[in-house]
Design a protein around this motif. Structure first.
Motif, PDB file in Angstrom:
ATOM      1  N   SER A  56      33.144  38.892  36.099  1.00  0.00           N
ATOM      2  CA  SER A  56      32.438  37.798  36.770  1.00  0.00           C
ATOM      3  C   SER A  56      31.919  38.299  38.120  1.00  0.00           C
ATOM      4  N   LYS A  57      32.492  39.373  38.603  1.00  0.00           N
ATOM      5  CA  LYS A  57      32.025  39.973  39.867  1.00  0.00           C
ATOM      6  C   LYS A  57      30.972  41.058  39.585  1.00  0.00           C
ATOM      7  N   ALA A  58      31.289  41.944  38.650  1.00  0.00           N
ATOM      8  CA  ALA A  58      30.349  43.021  38.293  1.00  0.00           C
ATOM      9  C   ALA A  58      29.535  42.568  37.094  1.00  0.00           C
ATOM     10  N   LYS A  59      28.286  42.198  37.315  1.00  0.00           N
ATOM     11  CA  LYS A  59      27.472  41.609  36.241  1.00  0.00           C
ATOM     12  C   LYS A  59      26.781  42.661  35.383  1.00  0.00           C
ATOM     13  N   SER A  60      26.835  43.911  35.809  1.00  0.00           N
ATOM     14  CA  SER A  60      26.176  44.961  35.026  1.00  0.00           C
ATOM     15  C   SER A  60      26.923  46.271  35.263  1.00  0.00           C
ATOM     16  N   LEU A  61      26.593  47.243  34.434  1.00  0.00           N
ATOM     17  CA  LEU A  61      27.190  48.572  34.591  1.00  0.00           C
ATOM     18  C   LEU A  61      26.840  49.149  35.963  1.00  0.00           C
ATOM     19  N   GLU A  62      25.611  48.898  36.392  1.00  0.00           N
ATOM     20  CA  GLU A  62      25.163  49.416  37.689  1.00  0.00           C
ATOM     21  C   GLU A  62      26.010  48.808  38.812  1.00  0.00           C
ATOM     22  N   GLU A  63      26.218  47.500  38.728  1.00  0.00           N
ATOM     23  CA  GLU A  63      27.021  46.841  39.771  1.00  0.00           C
ATOM     24  C   GLU A  63      28.459  47.356  39.768  1.00  0.00           C
ATOM     25  N   LEU A  64      28.972  47.593  38.580  1.00  0.00           N
ATOM     26  CA  LEU A  64      30.346  48.115  38.480  1.00  0.00           C
ATOM     27  C   LEU A  64      30.438  49.504  39.113  1.00  0.00           C
ATOM     28  N   ALA A  65      29.450  50.331  38.814  1.00  0.00           N
ATOM     29  CA  ALA A  65      29.453  51.699  39.355  1.00  0.00           C
ATOM     30  C   ALA A  65      29.357  51.686  40.878  1.00  0.00           C
ATOM     31  N   GLU A  66      28.722  50.666  41.441  1.00  0.00           N
ATOM     32  CA  GLU A  66      28.548  50.586  42.902  1.00  0.00           C
ATOM     33  C   GLU A  66      29.778  50.036  43.621  1.00  0.00           C
ATOM     34  N   MET A  67      30.665  49.382  42.890  1.00  0.00           N
ATOM     35  CA  MET A  67      31.817  48.759  43.546  1.00  0.00           C
ATOM     36  C   MET A  67      32.797  49.800  44.074  1.00  0.00           C
ATOM     37  N   SER A  68      33.465  49.456  45.163  1.00  0.00           N
ATOM     38  CA  SER A  68      34.437  50.403  45.731  1.00  0.00           C
ATOM     39  C   SER A  68      35.755  50.323  44.948  1.00  0.00           C
ATOM     40  N   VAL A  69      36.548  51.369  45.084  1.00  0.00           N
ATOM     41  CA  VAL A  69      37.873  51.408  44.455  1.00  0.00           C
ATOM     42  C   VAL A  69      38.691  50.190  44.887  1.00  0.00           C
ATOM     43  N   GLU A  70      38.628  49.876  46.181  1.00  0.00           N
ATOM     44  CA  GLU A  70      39.426  48.762  46.711  1.00  0.00           C
ATOM     45  C   GLU A  70      39.004  47.424  46.092  1.00  0.00           C
ATOM     46  N   GLU A  71      37.685  47.245  45.954  1.00  0.00           N
ATOM     47  CA  GLU A  71      37.195  45.989  45.364  1.00  0.00           C
ATOM     48  C   GLU A  71      37.696  45.830  43.928  1.00  0.00           C
ATOM     49  N   ILE A  72      37.592  46.923  43.158  1.00  0.00           N
ATOM     50  CA  ILE A  72      38.016  46.842  41.749  1.00  0.00           C
ATOM     51  C   ILE A  72      39.538  46.636  41.679  1.00  0.00           C
ATOM     52  N   GLU A  73      40.252  47.353  42.527  1.00  0.00           N
ATOM     53  CA  GLU A  73      41.722  47.198  42.544  1.00  0.00           C
ATOM     54  C   GLU A  73      42.117  45.745  42.756  1.00  0.00           C
ATOM     55  N   ASP A  74      41.427  45.114  43.670  1.00  0.00           N
ATOM     56  CA  ASP A  74      41.745  43.736  43.997  1.00  0.00           C
ATOM     57  C   ASP A  74      41.556  42.807  42.787  1.00  0.00           C
ATOM     58  N   LEU A  75      40.592  43.123  41.947  1.00  0.00           N
ATOM     59  CA  LEU A  75      40.278  42.266  40.803  1.00  0.00           C
ATOM     60  C   LEU A  75      41.185  42.522  39.594  1.00  0.00           C
ATOM     61  N   ILE A  76      41.707  43.742  39.497  1.00  0.00           N
ATOM     62  CA  ILE A  76      42.444  44.079  38.257  1.00  0.00           C
ATOM     63  C   ILE A  76      43.921  44.363  38.493  1.00  0.00           C
ATOM     64  N   LYS A  77      44.430  44.037  39.664  1.00  0.00           N
ATOM     65  CA  LYS A  77      45.798  44.493  39.926  1.00  0.00           C
ATOM     66  C   LYS A  77      46.874  43.768  39.123  1.00  0.00           C
ATOM     67  N   SER A  78      46.478  42.815  38.271  1.00  0.00           N
ATOM     68  CA  SER A  78      47.475  42.196  37.374  1.00  0.00           C
ATOM     69  C   SER A  78      47.809  43.120  36.190  1.00  0.00           C
ATOM     70  N   VAL A  79      47.027  44.164  35.967  1.00  0.00           N
ATOM     71  CA  VAL A  79      47.310  45.024  34.804  1.00  0.00           C
ATOM     72  C   VAL A  79      48.188  46.214  35.203  1.00  0.00           C
ATOM     73  N   GLY A  80      48.899  46.747  34.234  1.00  0.00           N
ATOM     74  CA  GLY A  80      49.781  47.874  34.496  1.00  0.00           C
ATOM     75  C   GLY A  80      48.992  49.129  34.891  1.00  0.00           C
ATOM     76  N   PHE A  81      49.564  49.932  35.754  1.00  0.00           N
ATOM     77  CA  PHE A  81      48.962  51.209  36.164  1.00  0.00           C
ATOM     78  C   PHE A  81      47.538  51.037  36.701  1.00  0.00           C
ATOM     79  N   TYR A  82      47.336  49.952  37.460  1.00  0.00           N
ATOM     80  CA  TYR A  82      45.961  49.628  37.834  1.00  0.00           C
ATOM     81  C   TYR A  82      45.325  50.676  38.748  1.00  0.00           C
ATOM     82  N   ARG A  83      46.130  51.363  39.549  1.00  0.00           N
ATOM     83  CA  ARG A  83      45.529  52.363  40.447  1.00  0.00           C
ATOM     84  C   ARG A  83      44.907  53.508  39.645  1.00  0.00           C
TER      85      ARG A  83
END
Ligand code: SF4
Length: 214
Positions: A56-83
Motif C-alpha cells: 500500500s506504500k510501494a505502488k510499483s517496482l520502481e517505488e519499492l526500489a527507491e525506498m530506504s532500508v529503514e522505510e521497508i523495515e518499518d513496514l515489514i517488521k512483523s515478519v521473521g528475520f525481517y532485517r
C-alpha cells in the motif's frame, strides 16, 4: 481420483475460510516474489499484514526500489528475520527493475532470496507448470501416503511423477488451504476430514491409483 481428492480438499478449505483463499487482491508477479520471501518462517497472518502494508506504500517496482532500508523495515517488521529480508528485497527490486522478471526456474533461483519454493510458486502463478512444495504440501502428501519422502525436494519430484501436469498449479494453494484448516500440523482434524478414506495415517480404505498423469 487425484482430482477428486484435490476437489474435496479445496471445497472443505474454502468452507472453513482458509486464509489463503481470503486474499481478493490479485498481486502483480513481482509482488508474489516479494510476498513469498516475506512468508519464510512467518505465520500466514503476519505475512499478510506485512504484504498489505508494504504494497500500500510501494505502488510499483520502481517505488519499492527507491525506498530506504529503514522505510521497508518499518513496514515489514512483523515478519521473521525481517532485517535479512529487507536487504534481499532491496537488491531484488533493483535487479528486477534493471533486467525484468525471469520466467524460468534456472534464472529465478539466481535472484537474491529466491529459492526452489519461491521460484515454483512464482512459475505456478504466471501459469507455468510447477509444483511448489512448502511445509503443508510436504506434510499432507506424506500423511495421505501419496508420497513417502524425507524432504520437500523429494516430495516435489514424487508429486511430479504422480499428478498429471494440468493439476500441478492447484496443488500448492489447495494443500496450503487444507493444511491451514483441516490437516493441521500438530492436531489434524481426521474425524472431520473429507479425504480420510484415502489417508494412510488413519488407515486407507480406498487406494489412490498411481501415476495418473503418465
Ligand atoms: S485423515 Fe487426518 S492426516 Fe489424513 S489427510 Fe485428513 S486430516 Fe490429514
Amino acid at each position: 481420483m487425484l482430482k477428486e481428492i484435490l476437489d474435496r480438499m479445496e471445497e472443505e478449505a474454502k468452507k472453513r475460510k482458509a486464509p489463503i483463499f481470503l486474499h481478493n487482491t490479485r498481486l502483480e508477479p513481482y509482488q508474489i516474489l516479494i510476498a513469498t520471501i516475506l512468508s519464510a518462517r512467518t505465520r500466514d497472518g503476519q505475512t499478510a499484514k506485512a504484504v498489505e502494508r508494504l504494497f500500500s506504500k510501494a505502488k510499483s517496482l520502481e517505488e519499492l526500489a527507491e525506498m530506504s532500508v529503514e522505510e521497508i523495515e518499518d513496514l515489514i517488521k512483523s515478519v521473521g528475520f525481517y532485517r535479512i529480508k529487507v536487504r534481499r528485497i532491496k537488491e531484488l527490486a533493483r535487479i528486477l527493475k534493471e533486467k525484468g522478471i525471469p520466467d524460468n526456474f534456472e534464472d529465478l533461483i539466481k535472484l537474491p532470496g529466491v529459492g526452489r519454493k519461491t521460484a515454483n510458486i512464482f512459475l505456478s502463478y504466471i501459469g507455468k507448470p510447477a509444483i511448489a512444495v512448502d511445509t503443508h504440501v510436504h506434510r499432507i502428501s506424506n500423511r495421505l501416503g501419496i508420497v513417502n519422502t524425507r524432504n520437500p525436494r523429494e516430495t516435489e519430484e514424487a508429486l511430479k511423477n504422480i499428478f498429471p501436469v494440468d493439476l500441478w498449479q492447484r496443488i500448492n494453494y489447495v494443500f496450503v488451504g487444507f493444511g491451514q484448516t483441516v490437516c493441521l500440523p500438530r492436531k489434524p482434524l481426521c474425524d472431520e476430514c473429507p479425504v480420510s478414506d484415502y489417508c494412510k495415517k488413519v488407515g486407507v480404505k480406498k487406494e489412490i491409483s498411481e501415476s495418473e498423469g503418465k
